[in-house]
Design a protein around this motif. Structure first.
Motif, PDB file in Angstrom:
ATOM      1  N   PRO A  72       0.811  -1.218   0.000  1.00  0.00           N
ATOM      2  CA  PRO A  72       0.000   0.000   0.000  1.00  0.00           C
ATOM      3  C   PRO A  72       0.845   1.269   0.000  1.00  0.00           C
ATOM      4  CG  PRO A  72      -0.967  -1.601   1.479  1.00  0.00           C
ATOM      5  CD  PRO A  72       0.355  -2.182   1.026  1.00  0.00           C
ATOM      6  N   THR A  73       0.443   2.230  -0.843  1.00  0.00           N
ATOM      7  CA  THR A  73       1.065   3.544  -1.053  1.00  0.00           C
ATOM      8  C   THR A  73       2.378   3.477  -1.833  1.00  0.00           C
ATOM      9  OG1 THR A  73       2.449   3.729   0.962  1.00  0.00           O
ATOM     10  CG2 THR A  73       0.118   4.330   1.181  1.00  0.00           C
ATOM     11  N   ILE A 126       2.757   0.782   7.822  1.00  0.00           N
ATOM     12  CA  ILE A 126       2.084   0.337   6.598  1.00  0.00           C
ATOM     13  C   ILE A 126       1.555  -1.072   6.802  1.00  0.00           C
ATOM     14  CG2 ILE A 126       2.390  -0.268   4.173  1.00  0.00           C
ATOM     15  CD1 ILE A 126       4.239   2.053   3.868  1.00  0.00           C
ATOM     16  N   ASP A 137      -0.435   1.961  -6.818  1.00  0.00           N
ATOM     17  CA  ASP A 137      -0.977   2.999  -7.687  1.00  0.00           C
ATOM     18  C   ASP A 137      -1.544   2.380  -8.971  1.00  0.00           C
ATOM     19  OD1 ASP A 137      -1.009   6.061  -8.405  1.00  0.00           O
ATOM     20  OD2 ASP A 137      -0.179   5.032 -10.151  1.00  0.00           O
ATOM     21  N   GLU A 170      -7.694  -3.644  -2.584  1.00  0.00           N
ATOM     22  CA  GLU A 170      -6.436  -3.339  -3.268  1.00  0.00           C
ATOM     23  C   GLU A 170      -5.891  -4.571  -3.981  1.00  0.00           C
ATOM     24  OE1 GLU A 170      -4.412   0.230  -0.614  1.00  0.00           O
ATOM     25  OE2 GLU A 170      -4.477  -1.794   0.225  1.00  0.00           O
TER      26      GLU A 170
END
Length: 282
Positions: A214-215, A264, A219, A271
């Motif tokens: 994630p992050t 995180i 994307d 996702e």
């Protein structure tokens, strides 16, 4: 080189019944040493190189230089073991003998996978090991992040010899954006993407893997660009989305390395679904 040296592999560990490292049940060898510093690495104890493996067996290395390298191996091995890092020098013959104990279980395309660390840092050993494995009719796989790959010599000739002994490559594409890849791993991805293209051009079977963080690697535009690149490759048999997990944090703490992804969490179901819908649709 005055005489041919016994080629050794510096092995961190082995797994007798690997089920996620290629087709079927596999004997998995984890080699010591990796130059990348992936922020989510779950095996940071495999990072340290015992020596410059490429120089150890080079014909250009003098006896005096080799003696110095071997002295460093002893020193570095002791330092690593003092830190609690398992490492063992193995001959190709000895390692294959161990692997063959499990051959009766290698159904459905099973065999041997060499991972790391970074397997391509120890190509001299891998070539000798895979020659023995192919003589026994064993399916061979390399799990690699591709970081050492270059078309320059002496690497490229050795790689081609190893490639011809390898049935399958498991290749990580960690991040398609080069700037983000540098931030994540400390290195460019350009030679890694070049490796993927080269394997495709040579008709070598590949599985592509993408760790979903994630992050960092979730994307949607990056995922679509990754898919676009994969679609240019002709020999990709499978794409795997691997969810980030926190199982390696305790090893970072034990080694006294600050963990870079504090806070995180693993990717959500949503996702994972998005990434799989984009990447795993063949």
């Amino acid at each position: 080189m005055s005489e041919k040296k016994q080629v050794l592999g510096y092995v961190h560990s082995t797994e007798s019944f690997g089920a996620v490292d290629g087709p079927g049940i596999r004997f998995v060898v984890f080699l010591q040493g990796c130059k990348m510093r992936c922020k989510y690495c779950h095996n940071p104890e495999t990072w340290n190189l015992v020596t410059d493996y490429s120089k150890l067996y080079s014909d250009e290395t003098s006896d005096a230089e080799r003696e110095e390298l071997e002295k460093k191996i002893e020193e570095n091995t002791k330092l690593l073991k003092d830190k609690g890092v398992k490492i063992e020098a193995r001959t190709p013959e000895d390692l294959l003998k161990q692997a063959l104990r499990y051959k009766p279980y290698w159904k459905n395309g099973g065999g041997i996978t060499v991972s790391g660390g970074e397997a391509l840092l120890q190509m001299d050993f891998l070539i000798e090991f895979f020659k023995l494995a192919k003589a026994e009719g064993i399916h061979t796989t390399i799990d690699t992040a591709g970081n050492p790959f270059t078309r320059e010599e002496p690497f490229f000739s050795k790689f081609n010899e190893l490639m011809n002994l390898t049935d399958l490559f498991l290749l990580d594409i960690k991040q398609i954006n080069d700037d983000k890849h540098r931030d994540l791993t400390g290195f460019s991805n350009r030679n890694i993407l070049d490796l993927a293209q080269y394997l495709s051009d040579q008709g070598k079977h590949m599985w592509i893997r993408h760790v979903l963080v994630p992050t960092i690697t979730t994307d949607e535009d990056d995922l679509k660009k990754t898919k676009e690149f994969i679609d240019t490759l002709k020999t990709v048999d499978k794409v795997e989305v691997l969810p980030y997990h926190k199982l390696g944090i305790t090893e970072w703490e034990r080694l006294g390395i600050p963990y870079k992804l504090e806070g995180i969490d693993p990717p959500t179901d949503e996702e994972q679904k998005l990434a799989k819908n984009i990447l795993e649709t063949m």
